[in-house]
Design an enzyme around this catalytic site. Structure first.
Site, PDB file in Angstrom:
ATOM      1  N   CYS A  53      -4.717   2.979 -34.219  1.00 11.05           N
ATOM      2  CA  CYS A  53      -4.833   4.130 -35.566  1.00 11.05           C
ATOM      3  C   CYS A  53      -5.396   5.624 -34.777  1.00 11.05           C
ATOM      4  O   CYS A  53      -6.529   5.362 -34.607  1.00 11.05           O
ATOM      5  CB  CYS A  53      -5.132   3.559 -36.615  1.00 11.05           C
ATOM      6  N   CYS A 113      21.882   6.711 -47.138  1.00 12.87           N
ATOM      7  CA  CYS A 113      22.324   5.768 -47.847  1.00 12.87           C
ATOM      8  C   CYS A 113      23.305   4.768 -47.346  1.00 12.87           C
ATOM      9  O   CYS A 113      24.177   4.896 -46.979  1.00 12.87           O
ATOM     10  CB  CYS A 113      23.002   6.668 -49.181  1.00 12.87           C
ATOM     11  N   CYS A 129      26.815   4.572 -49.609  1.00 13.30           N
ATOM     12  CA  CYS A 129      27.432   5.626 -49.624  1.00 13.30           C
ATOM     13  C   CYS A 129      28.781   5.781 -48.919  1.00 13.30           C
ATOM     14  O   CYS A 129      29.758   6.369 -49.664  1.00 13.30           O
ATOM     15  CB  CYS A 129      26.592   6.829 -49.451  1.00 13.30           C
TER      16      CYS A 129
END
Length: 534
Positions: free
Chosen positions: A104, A446, A449
């Protein structure tokens, strides 16, 4: 200051850099003293080791390098593991824990500041035990401590944790810890003490009380100090000390003033000596006139009580000519709005905001604003000159600027069976149209979709020739409208003539034939579902 527990593979170059940084940190840490600290004896050993280290440094101060200073600071921070964590937290009244991960980047940035804070706290006699834990290596222990991301700072008081809410410089960590575990103010009695204080503290609020314990305003000052977790409060009864800390001092009576390093270095408080009013003054003045957004101050900026925030996205060179005019503008609208500078070349900071406006490819200066009370955003669409920026700020402060809704360019819908709607045409095509409109709301990401879009295409062919029905679709990721509020995608909305304010939501799980039946029913048309198109 949270990052996800695993690095995002999408940013491969950044990840490679983080791995290199983690390796360097590992090398630096390899020289650290391994401390189990499972008992008081072990902590005593650590103190003895540090004492010897300090003696050696006194004997050869000219040879002490920056690396040695960092190494010493890191040795003050106890390394937690699966064996000693519970004993240390249960056995100490105050334990400040840093949860980190080797990969990190933000952890790597914070650790030396945390170590420096530990050194400063030790020097002033704080009883807080400063500790860190590798949350990836000891994931079970980290989970028990409720460390859910990296880096995480937690203060344990008699075994009970509380979240860290301060800043991320070493000075800010020290201030927060001291206020939570010791006195909320620092008392300075002599000029020498004040001189030493100035070497370590650059931002603070001063209270002058001739007889500290008897002053009617003193208790309110101390109360204000306990209400604020970010700024160091300093009190004195010495005029000489006060004048050293605040050279602009013009009175020998009760006085409160804020000292900063930026423009407006000395700001006097002229209100009543009441805790809430002092904190209000502090919140309005503690930031620079123009705050530069960084990864370490994002939490402080977003949590500022000034919720109307004007953001200037610009390259460093371009911003130089704007810096002074922006400070002048900030003075005029202080406490009403906050001016923030963001380096437009810093994608981690700038891109999330620019994407909200649909201008993520912007390279030149952009001026935008967010009202976090109204959840609305604004964009200066004229040239970002100082005069236009000031006019923009004036309109924001007086509520005369219209909210901004992003929109793609107006498309050419000639001969289209399904009309493309964008933010700028939503009123015309959907709301003000005299026709019934079946609107498909989708996004590029999506999953379902594409399948629904094919069904809508079939429906448009099925109802071809019905002049009173328009089929349309809008990409909700690139277009916005205040009347379009959709929570999930894809969504099908039927806007019936005369009822445009209350569209009917159709089930996206229905077949094209079932949708045709429902459309006929709602529009009171003869059933056409038997046609070949479906």
């Amino acid at each position: 200051m949270l990052t996800k527990p695993k690095p995002n593979s999408k940013f491969s170059i950044l990840f490679t850099f983080l791995l290199l940084l983690s390796f360097l940190i590992f090398v630096a840490r390899s020289s650290d003293v391994a401390v189990e600290a499972g008992s008081e004896e072990e902590l005593d050993d650590l103190e003895q080791l540090l004492a010897v280290d300090e003696q050696l440094q006194e004997e050869r101060p000219e040879q002490q390098s920056e690396a040695e200073t960092v190494s010493k600071a890191q040795r003050i921070v106890v390394e937690l593991n699966g064996d000693n964590t519970k004993r240390l937290i249960d056995g100490n009244e105050y334990v400040m824990v840093l949860g980190y991960a080797p990969w990190c980047a933000r952890s790597a940035e914070l650790m030396p500041r945390f170590a420096e804070a530990a050194t400063d706290l030790k020097e002033i006699g704080s009883s807080v035990l400063m500790a860190k834990i590798d949350g990836e290596r000891y994931s079970k222990v980290a989970s028990q401590l409720e460390i859910k991301g990296f880096p995480t700072l937690l203060l344990f008081v008699n075994g009970t944790s509380q979240s860290y809410t301060g800043g991320f410089s070493s000075e800010e960590i020290v201030i927060w810890v001291q206020k939570k575990t010791g006195a909320s103010t620092i008392k300075l009695d002599t000029v020498d003490e004040a001189s030493g204080f100035l070497k370590k503290h650059h931002t603070f609020i001063l209270g002058l009380f001739e007889k500290s314990e008897d002053s009617s305003g003193h208790d309110e000052f101390v109360k204000a100090a306990s209400l604020d977790n970010e700024i160091q409060f300093v009190e004195t009864s010495s005029i000489d000390v006060a004048k050293l800390l605040f050279p602009n001092l013009k009175t020998n009576n009760v006085f409160v003033g804020l000292v900063k390093t930026e423009a407006e270095k000395y700001t006097s408080y002229d209100g009543p000596c009441q805790a809430e009013k002092i904190v209000e003054f502090l919140n309005s003045n503690k930031f620079p006139l123009v705050t530069k957004l960084t990864e370490s101050n994002t939490v402080r900026v977003y949590s500022s009580p000034v919720k109307l925030q004007v953001m200037v996205f610009s390259k460093t060179d371009d911003f130089e000519s704007l810096a002074q005019p922006l400070e002048d503008i900030a003075r005029k609208f202080k406490s009403k709005l906050m001016l923030i500078y963001i380096d437009i070349s810093n994608e981690n900071l700038a891109m999330p905001f620019l994407t909200l406006f649909g201008i993520e490819d912007a390279k030149k200066t952009v001026v935008a604003a967010f009202d976090n009370n109204l959840n609305s955003k604004y964009l200066l669409e004229s040239d970002p000159s100082p005069s236009n920026i000031e006019e923009f700020c004036f309109g924001l402060a007086h509520g005369t600027v219209s909210a901004y809704y992003k929109s793609q360019p107006i498309p050419d819908n000639q001969n289209a069976s399904v009309v493309a709607v964008v933010g700028r045409t939503f009123d015309e095509v959907v709301l003000r149209s005299s026709e019934n409109v079946l609107l498909e709301v989708h996004t590029p990401w999506c999953i379902n979709c594409e399948a629904l879009s094919k069904q809508v295409e079939k429906l448009s062919q099925h109802f071809k020739g019905f002049e009173n029905l328009v089929f349309a679709r809008i990409d909700a990721s690139a277009n916005e409208h205040p009347k379009l509020t959709v929570d999930d995608y894809p969504t099908i909305l039927l806007y019936k003539t005369g009822e445009k304010e209350n569209p009917l939501k159709l089930s996206t799980k229905s077949s094209a034939k079932d949708m045709a039946v429902l459309i006929n029913k709602e529009l009171k048309w003869k059933d056409q579902s038997g046609k070949d198109e479906l």
